[in-house]
Structure formats: structure tokens, C-alpha cells
Enzyme design. Structure first.
Site, mmCIF file in Angstrom:
data_model
loop_
_atom_site.group_PDB
_atom_site.id
_atom_site.type_symbol
_atom_site.label_atom_id
_atom_site.label_comp_id
_atom_site.label_asym_id
_atom_site.label_seq_id
_atom_site.Cartn_x
_atom_site.Cartn_y
_atom_site.Cartn_z
ATOM 1 N N HIS A 163 -2.924 44.280 45.673
ATOM 2 C CA HIS A 163 -4.191 44.088 45.233
ATOM 3 C C HIS A 163 -5.016 43.538 46.511
ATOM 4 O O HIS A 163 -6.016 43.961 46.969
ATOM 5 C CB HIS A 163 -4.644 43.046 43.844
ATOM 6 C CG HIS A 163 -4.103 43.849 42.930
ATOM 7 N ND1 HIS A 163 -4.087 43.199 41.465
ATOM 8 C CD2 HIS A 163 -3.788 45.279 42.477
ATOM 9 C CE1 HIS A 163 -3.751 44.082 40.603
ATOM 10 N NE2 HIS A 163 -3.520 45.028 41.137
ATOM 11 N N SER A 212 -4.348 50.600 41.365
ATOM 12 C CA SER A 212 -5.455 49.379 41.292
ATOM 13 C C SER A 212 -5.622 48.791 42.928
ATOM 14 O O SER A 212 -6.596 48.300 43.180
ATOM 15 C CB SER A 212 -4.726 48.132 40.608
ATOM 16 O OG SER A 212 -3.315 48.143 40.904
#
Length: 327
Positions: free
Chosen positions: A309, A258
Site C-alpha cells: 500500500h 489495492s
């Protein structure tokens, strides 16, 4: 843009017997090639530029360099500048140091207010129509091979993880550590490879399914925009910066693709900003909304590496904006 330029050069050469010339002066043009044609004791040189950066080139110096290269004292320099959203009235107000023809790459229109350039403008129009006709006859769909390779590598890694974990639905944490999860204490001991290997590991079937779905949705777009080489660099550098952020700001064990995917979102955002005059503003709004929603979800749930992230997003923005100023 480079693809359009290459097509125009090829067609000008094939249809109108122009010769191809390389500009090896380190100047700021789209590509390093143009075309020229000798007409008795004079020559015509056509070069290509991007409208927003066309003023960076000193046309007088460029013309002198070409006159020496072609051994011609009577050289007619024609600039073909690629642009979008420019009306003819605005074009007439442009102060150009040489002949100027504009090509609207969105509407495929050619703008030329100087009657002496009508012949060349018509030739360019014929070349554009020929390129459109060939593309319509032979539509080509790019295969996002790099995205598919990354997905396959992630799936292989997950199958191996599931085999060692003896569980297809959830991965054993000890197996993940064994295979290269981000563990700060081990990285501090010199196991820096974990900053990369953690990108290919996932904690469960839902984790990898969601990430691979996002990779298909975003990765194919970014690969098509930036090309395979730049896309690969953006993906892995974003993933690396994501891991570094996680290492610096989070003590938790971390895995997953991610962070690199957030980097692709950053690259998509940069593309939207660069092309804001050519694409609808909804594109930028949509990308921003996806980023914000995912960050909100991440901060609202446990066991989510939010610093990873954020690091990936920043990495994607930096690498695509700084290293690749021109798409």
C-alpha cells in the site's frame, strides 16, 4: 486548460477569421498553437499561457522569432493567460512585455486594463460565451472506459480463480500461486511477471468487492482528471512499485489491486496540491483522511500488505508529479 485553449482558437478562427499558427520553438506554453491576423502592413499574434509560468518566456525573443516567421516588422504580440483568483487591481500591477489579457477560468471573466486591447478582449468574451452555450446544449459525459476495462479484467481473473478453487467465496492459496501471486522465492528465480499478475488476483469475494468499489470511486475521478493514457500509466506503474515494495520488505504471499488503488489516491492528492488555488482545501483533507484511515486499518489487521500500500501511494505521487507536471 488545453481544452479551453483549443476551443478559443477554433472560435477565433471561425468567428473572426484568425489564422492558426504553430509555435515550433520549444517554448513553455499551453500547447503549441495560437492565432494571428494580418492587418495591412502589421500583424496581430495571440498566444496562450498559464499565469503561474508566464514569466518563463522571454517575450522579446519570442516576438523576434515570430517576426521572422511571418516576415513582418510591425507585429503586435498579445498574451492570453489563464488564471484563477486574481483581481483587477493585482492585474494592473503586472509588468508585461507585451499586451496581456487574463481569463479567469473559474468565474469565466476576462480581465483587460489596456483600452487598446478591448476589441480582442470582447472577441475572446464572445468565444467563451459561445463555448459555454455549446457545452450547455450538448453536455457530454465521459465514460471511464479504462477503469471499466481494469474492473472487467479483475472480475474475469476472479471467476477463473473461483473455478479452479471450486469456491466462489474464498480463493485457494495454491491456485493463487499458480495464477501469478507475488511469491518472493519464485520472483527471485526469474518469474518477474508476478509483479504484475498479482495485481489482478484476489483472496475472496469480499476482497475483490471492496477493491472494485474503491476503484470505481477513485479510478473514475483520476481517469477524468488525467486522461486515459496518463491514468493507465499511473495505475500500472503504481501497481508495479507496490509489488516491488512488497517484494523488498515483506516475505508474505501478496495479491490484490489495492496497491495500484493507493497509487490513484496519490495521484488525487497531487492534483489537489497543484490545484489548491482553484479547489476547496477540503478536497486535500478528504484524500489525506482516506489514505490515513486505510493505512491505520491495514496496520491494525493481519494479512494486509501494508508495504504494498505504501509503495503504491509513493509510486502514484511520484509518477503523477514528476512525469506529468502539467495536467
Amino acid at each position: 486548460m488545453e481544452k479551453i485553449i483549443k476551443g478559443l482558437i477554433k472560435n477565433l478562427s471561425n468567428l473572426y477569421n484568425y489564422n492558426i499558427i504553430e509555435f515550433d520553438y520549444g517554448i513553455d506554453l499551453i500547447g503549441n498553437f495560437g492565432v494571428f491576423k494580418n492587418n495591412g502592413d502589421s500583424s496581430v499574434v495571440i498566444f496562450f499561457s498559464e499565469f503561474n509560468s508566464r514569466d518563463k518566456l522571454d517575450k522579446a525573443v519570442f516576438k523576434n522569432l515570430l517576426e521572422r516567421k511571418l516576415d513582418c516588422n510591425n507585429l503586435n504580440l498579445i498574451e492570453v493567460s489563464l488564471v484563477s483568483k486574481l483581481d483587477l487591481e493585482h492585474y494592473r500591477k503586472i509588468n508585461s512585455q507585451c499586451g496581456l489579457i487574463l481569463i479567469d477560468i473559474v468565474q469565466k471573466n476576462i480581465m483587460c486594463s489596456d483600452p487598446s486591447l478591448n476589441e480582442i478582449a470582447n472577441q475572446l468574451g464572445t468565444c467563451m460565451n459561445n463555448m459555454i452555450r455549446i457545452n450547455n446544449r450538448n453536455p457530454s459525459k465521459k465514460i471511464p472506459i479504462i477503469t471499466y476495462i481494469i474492473i472487467v479484467l479483475n472480475i474475469i481473473a476472479y471467476i477463473f480463480t473461483a473455478y479452479l478453487s471450486k469456491n466462489i467465496a474464498d480463493s485457494n492459496i495454491n491456485v493463487l500461486v499458480l495464477l501469478g501471486a507475488k511469491v518472493n522465492s519464485l520472483i527471485s528465480q526469474g518469474q518477474y511477471y508476478r509483479l504484475i499478475t498479482c495485481m489482478f488476483l484476489h483472496g475472496g469475494i469480499i476482497h475483490i468487492a471492496l477493491n472494485m468499489y474503491a476503484l470505481v470511486a477513485i479510478g473514475t475521478l483520476v481517469e477524468d482528471i488525467y486522461g486515459k493514457t496518463k491514468y493507465t500509466i499511473i495505475y500500472f506503474i503504481s501497481g508495479l512499485i507496490s509489488s516491488i515494495f512488497s517484494f523488498e520488505f515483506s516475505q508474505s504471499i501478496s495479491i490484490g489491486a489495492s496497491g495500484a488503488i493507493f497509487g490513484l489516491l496519490g495521484a488525487s492528492l497531487v492534483f489537489g496540491i497543484k490545484m489548491k488555488d482553484r479547489i476547496h482545501k477540503d478536497y486535500i483533507i478528504n484524500v489525506l483522511s482516506v489514505v490515513v484511515v486505510n493505512l491505520i486499518i491495514g496496520f491494525s489487521m493481519p494479512n494486509v500488505d501494508n508495504f504494498g500500500h505504501i509503495g503504491g501511494l509513493i509510486g502514484g505521487i511520484i509518477i503523477s508529479y514528476v512525469l506529468f507536471p502539467r495536467l
